[in-house]
Design a protein around this motif. Structure first.
Motif, short mmCIF file in Angstrom:
data_model
loop_
_atom_site.label_atom_id
_atom_site.label_comp_id
_atom_site.label_asym_id
_atom_site.label_seq_id
_atom_site.Cartn_x
_atom_site.Cartn_y
_atom_site.Cartn_z
N SER A 43 0.90 -1.20 0.02
CA SER A 43 0.06 0.07 -0.05
C SER A 43 0.83 1.25 -0.17
O SER A 43 1.95 1.17 0.57
CB SER A 43 -0.93 0.01 1.19
N THR A 78 -1.04 8.20 -2.41
CA THR A 78 -1.10 8.63 -3.92
C THR A 78 -1.41 10.12 -4.02
O THR A 78 -1.77 10.51 -4.98
CB THR A 78 -1.93 7.92 -4.71
N THR A 102 -5.69 9.80 -0.42
CA THR A 102 -5.77 8.39 -1.20
C THR A 102 -4.49 7.64 -1.08
O THR A 102 -3.54 7.94 -0.79
CB THR A 102 -5.82 9.18 -2.73
N ARG A 103 -4.80 6.18 -1.38
CA ARG A 103 -3.83 5.35 -1.68
C ARG A 103 -4.16 3.94 -2.48
O ARG A 103 -5.25 4.21 -3.06
CB ARG A 103 -3.70 4.49 -0.06
N GLU A 104 -3.07 3.51 -3.08
CA GLU A 104 -3.16 2.30 -3.79
C GLU A 104 -2.92 1.22 -3.16
O GLU A 104 -1.81 0.97 -2.43
CB GLU A 104 -2.45 2.60 -5.01
N GLN A 164 -2.02 -3.07 -3.52
CA GLN A 164 -1.97 -4.23 -4.24
C GLN A 164 -2.40 -5.45 -3.50
O GLN A 164 -2.11 -5.63 -2.42
CB GLN A 164 -0.54 -4.58 -4.55
N VAL A 191 -5.87 -4.65 -8.04
CA VAL A 191 -5.32 -3.31 -7.42
C VAL A 191 -6.54 -2.44 -7.16
O VAL A 191 -7.35 -2.36 -7.92
CB VAL A 191 -4.42 -2.64 -8.53
N GLN A 224 -7.71 1.41 -5.84
CA GLN A 224 -7.56 2.93 -5.53
C GLN A 224 -8.60 3.21 -4.44
O GLN A 224 -9.85 3.10 -4.66
CB GLN A 224 -7.69 3.85 -6.57
N SER A 247 -10.63 0.01 -9.31
CA SER A 247 -10.30 -1.31 -9.06
C SER A 247 -9.87 -1.94 -10.43
O SER A 247 -10.65 -1.80 -11.47
CB SER A 247 -11.38 -2.24 -8.40
#
Length: 167
Positions: A38, A41, A51-53, A55, A61, A63, A82
């Motif tokens: 994680s 972003t 915000t984050r991304e 895996q 993945v 967002q 997604s």
């Protein structure tokens, strides 16, 4: 059509400690075994608009963005995009913390919508509702382990799944 699921756990720590860990938005992978990595972003590290991304394991993945924030009490996370997560159109998770003195009760409620029409409805009934419920269970058990032991959680960590109940 949207579906709502909830899970709850009691964490043996004061609410301030629990909040601090949940508010550390970019480091969700340190507590949740189904999140491989994680990263933030946004310029915001926490709070409304951060915000984050993430895996996901075994695939996908997502967002996510914080869309609700009650300092020390609750936050809402919107899964707004997604990739590799079959049929998931949208999801909104609310995390509520209740002070029990030296313990904190945490409840996560997720409302999600699947695409694919009739096929999506069938997928929800047969697979997705159960998988997302298990995912919430893993999330809460992972946070419980992380907060109570201080250890970083990964897919090999033994987490207290039996401590999590349907809310």
């Amino acid at each position: 059509m949207s579906t709502k699921i909830s899970r709850t756990v009691t964490i043996n720590a004061p609410i301030a400690d629990v909040w601090k860990t949940f508010a550390d938005f970019g480091n969700v992978a340190d507590a949740v075994p189904s999140v491989k990595t994680s990263e933030l972003t946004s310029n915001l590290e926490t709070g409304l608009g951060a915000t984050r991304e993430c895996q996901l394991a075994p695939m996908g993945v997502v967002q996510e963005r914080i869309t609700g924030w009650e300092e020390g009490k609750a936050l809402e996370v919107d899964l707004y995009e997604s990739k590799g997560v079959p049929a998931l159109r949208s999801a909104l998770a609310r995390i509520d913390l209740d002070n029990l003195g030296n313990e904190t009760q945490v409840t996560v409620t997720m409302q999600y919508t699947l695409g694919l029409g009739v096929i999506g409805k069938g997928m929800n009934a047969l697979v997705m509702k159960r998988q997302l419920g298990a995912s919430l269970k893993g999330l809460l058990a992972g946070y419980k382990h992380r907060i109570e032991t201080g250890e970083i959680v990964n897919g090999k960590t033994s987490i207290p799944l039996d401590a999590v109940t349907v809310a």
